[in-house]
Structures are given as C-alpha cells and as structure tokens.
Design a protein around this motif. Structure first.
Motif, PDB file in Angstrom:
ATOM      1  N   GLU A  65      35.943  20.383  62.418  1.00  0.00           N
ATOM      2  CA  GLU A  65      35.943  20.486  63.914  1.00  0.00           C
ATOM      3  C   GLU A  65      35.359  21.816  64.451  1.00  0.00           C
ATOM      4  O   GLU A  65      34.398  21.278  65.482  1.00  0.00           O
ATOM      5  CB  GLU A  65      37.497  20.778  64.156  1.00  0.00           C
ATOM      6  N   ARG A  69      32.266  21.239  67.359  1.00  0.00           N
ATOM      7  CA  ARG A  69      32.386  21.649  68.317  1.00  0.00           C
ATOM      8  C   ARG A  69      31.493  23.020  68.765  1.00  0.00           C
ATOM      9  O   ARG A  69      30.985  23.103  69.883  1.00  0.00           O
ATOM     10  CB  ARG A  69      33.821  22.490  68.472  1.00  0.00           C
ATOM     11  N   ASP A  70      31.242  23.646  67.599  1.00  0.00           N
ATOM     12  CA  ASP A  70      30.120  24.784  67.634  1.00  0.00           C
ATOM     13  C   ASP A  70      29.322  24.922  66.549  1.00  0.00           C
ATOM     14  O   ASP A  70      29.705  25.632  65.422  1.00  0.00           O
ATOM     15  CB  ASP A  70      31.027  25.890  67.862  1.00  0.00           C
ATOM     16  N   ARG A 118      42.353  17.563  66.792  1.00  0.00           N
ATOM     17  CA  ARG A 118      41.189  18.212  67.493  1.00  0.00           C
ATOM     18  C   ARG A 118      39.984  17.796  67.002  1.00  0.00           C
ATOM     19  O   ARG A 118      38.980  17.757  67.639  1.00  0.00           O
ATOM     20  CB  ARG A 118      41.288  19.800  67.209  1.00  0.00           C
ATOM     21  N   ALA A 122      36.848  16.506  69.100  1.00  0.00           N
ATOM     22  CA  ALA A 122      35.381  17.175  69.010  1.00  0.00           C
ATOM     23  C   ALA A 122      34.292  16.134  68.682  1.00  0.00           C
ATOM     24  O   ALA A 122      33.235  16.217  68.999  1.00  0.00           O
ATOM     25  CB  ALA A 122      35.598  18.214  68.091  1.00  0.00           C
ATOM     26  N   ALA A 125      33.239  13.709  71.442  1.00  0.00           N
ATOM     27  CA  ALA A 125      32.226  14.361  72.171  1.00  0.00           C
ATOM     28  C   ALA A 125      30.867  14.727  71.814  1.00  0.00           C
ATOM     29  O   ALA A 125      30.060  14.951  72.374  1.00  0.00           O
ATOM     30  CB  ALA A 125      32.996  15.708  72.693  1.00  0.00           C
ATOM     31  N   VAL A 126      30.476  14.490  70.513  1.00  0.00           N
ATOM     32  CA  VAL A 126      29.253  14.838  69.935  1.00  0.00           C
ATOM     33  C   VAL A 126      28.317  13.739  70.515  1.00  0.00           C
ATOM     34  O   VAL A 126      28.334  12.493  70.247  1.00  0.00           O
ATOM     35  CB  VAL A 126      29.358  14.818  68.477  1.00  0.00           C
TER      36      VAL A 126
END
Length: 280
Positions: A65, A69-70, A118, A122, A125-126
């Motif tokens: 995740e 996300r980051d 989560r 995530a 959304a990539v």
C-alpha cells in the motif's frame, strides 16, 4: 460485459482486485471463527503459526500500500527499516511475521482486513503505466495485485493445511499459473543458472476442465497437468514428486524442481511425501 468507457487496463485491474478480495475472503473465512489458542497452530512453514501467516500478509499488504500510495516514501522507509534489520542480523520478512504473531488475534485480523482494503484502494488509483517500487523488480499495479493474490492463496494453503481444511480450487488459479509461467526465467537466474532460450509449452487443466495454455504449440519442451498442482508447485506448497505434473524436454525437466512464482531467494519448499494428501 466490458464497459467501453472504461480503459482496458482499468478493467483488468478491477478484475484482479475483485479476485484478490475474493481470495482474501476465503482465507478470512478459515480464521475468523478460530478460538484464540488455535491461532498458535503450527503450519507447514517451519516456525510459523496461523498467526504468523496472517501477520505476514498484513505486513506485506502494508508495504504494498505504501509503494502504491507513496513510491518515494516506500523507497526511503523500506531502505531505512530493512537496512536496520539486516544490519542487526534479522530477516525483515521473519521480523514482520513475528511482530504480528504476538498481537491479540482479533486485533491482527482487524489489521489485516483494514490493510487489504487500503491496498485495494491505493492500487485502483495508480495510473496505468506507473511502475511501483518493490523489494524485487518494480511492477505495475496489475502485477502487484497478481502478486498479492498469489501470496494470499499460497499462505492460505499453509493455513488450510494446518487446520485440516480443503479449499475448492477456482478460476482464480489462472492468475497464479500465469505468474508461475512468467517467472520461469527468474527461477533459473535466482539459482545461478542461465535463463533458458528454448520456449516451454505449458498445458494445464483448469478446475472446470477447460484447457489453459502458454507458449508455442510446437515447442519441444512441455509441461502438463492440473492447474491446481502447477500452482502448488510454483508457490512451493507441494514437492514436485507429490504432484501430477509431467515434463518433457531438458528445460522443462530442469525448471519444475526450482520453479517459484515469488520474488526473493529460493525457498526450501516442502519435502516429498509431507503434504496432507500424501499423509492421508
């Protein structure tokens, strides 16, 4: 029917995430009603209990995740955490499982459930062409979802074996089989062997009896058998000798004993004759 307004990549990822959720729910169903003491039941993985298996999945989902996300945060944090553990002589994977295994079972189960939700959000959304950093080679979101499905199924097999449960094989095995085929070259490389140049034809029988195939139809090297057995092999949940798989050709025969669909160093696998089906 596929929505023409949804990019094909998005539809593929959505299908993978739905299958990942379904596979997670099967494993969830095995452990949700367990008495707390049964979380300490040993599994076929040496030193790992049912709690270790779920803790490992929760740990890996959390890192996945973060990567989705980051990505920059993942590179920095994984470098720091893994570096400290390795410097101390600890294995990050073993450490993550051990830390989670001592949690109260209800808390661990809740953490795994929240983390996998989560992760799904995530990954959804990539952007389609983005490669995410990982402990192995970078991968796109569909590949990461496939890897998570493979791990969930594989560790779920350990839990099922520990609890004496039998899971119904499904069409989701195709994702795992596909990953097993795609990682054939990696399996040779990770064992210090040159990647084979000759193609291998893989012909598997799906749970519903349909054929699943990979590779040229006229390839001299061939692997055939039940899809379930192939998936058990490439996740190293059963020994090669305990499975109904056939291999023709030098490359195919060399591949099956070392096949692995997961990243990282070669696993020890299982001893011949140690699987529940053989013990019975």
């Amino acid at each position: 029917m596929t929505d023409p307004n949804v990019p094909r990549g998005s539809a593929v990822l959505a299908g993978l995430l739905a299958d990942l959720r379904a596979e997670s729910e099967v494993l969830d169903g095995l452990v949700a009603g367990l008495a707390p003491e049964r979380w300490a039941t040993g599994t076929p993985a040496p030193g790992w209990t049912v709690a270790h298996q779920i803790a490992h999945l929760a740990w890996t989902d959390d890192w996945s995740e973060l990567a989705a996300r980051d990505p920059e945060g993942f590179v920095a944090e994984s470098g720091r955490v893994f570096g400290e553990l390795l410097a101390a002589g600890a294995d990050p994977v073993e450490d993550g499982a051990a830390r989670g295994a001592v949690e109260e079972p209800a808390a661990l189960l809740a953490r795994w459930r929240a983390g996998r939700e989560r992760l799904a959000a995530a990954l959804a959304a990539v952007p389609a062409d983005t490669r995410l950093p990982w402990m192995g080679p970078p991968m796109k979101a569909p590949s990461m979802a496939t890897a998570r499905l493979m791990e969930t199924w594989a560790h779920g097999q350990d839990v099922a074996d520990a609890l004496g449960a039998v899971r119904e094989p499904t069409a989701r095995l195709r994702h795992i089989a596909h990953l097993g085929v795609r990682t054939a070259g990696f399996a040779f490389t990770v064992h210090g062997l040159p990647a084979p140049q000759a193609p291998v034809r893989v012909e598997l029988t799906a749970p519903d009896g349909e054929p699943w195939t990979w590779g040229p139809a006229d390839a001299a090297d061939r692997v055939a058998g039940p899809a379930l057995d192939f998936c058990l092999l490439v996740t190293q949940r059963r020994h090669r000798d305990d499975l109904a798989l056939t291999a023709v050709g030098a490359v195919a025969q060399a591949w099956l004993p070392i096949a692995q669909a997961f990243a990282g160093p070669p696993g020890k696998g299982r001893d011949a004759g140690s699987s529940p089906r053989m013990i019975e």
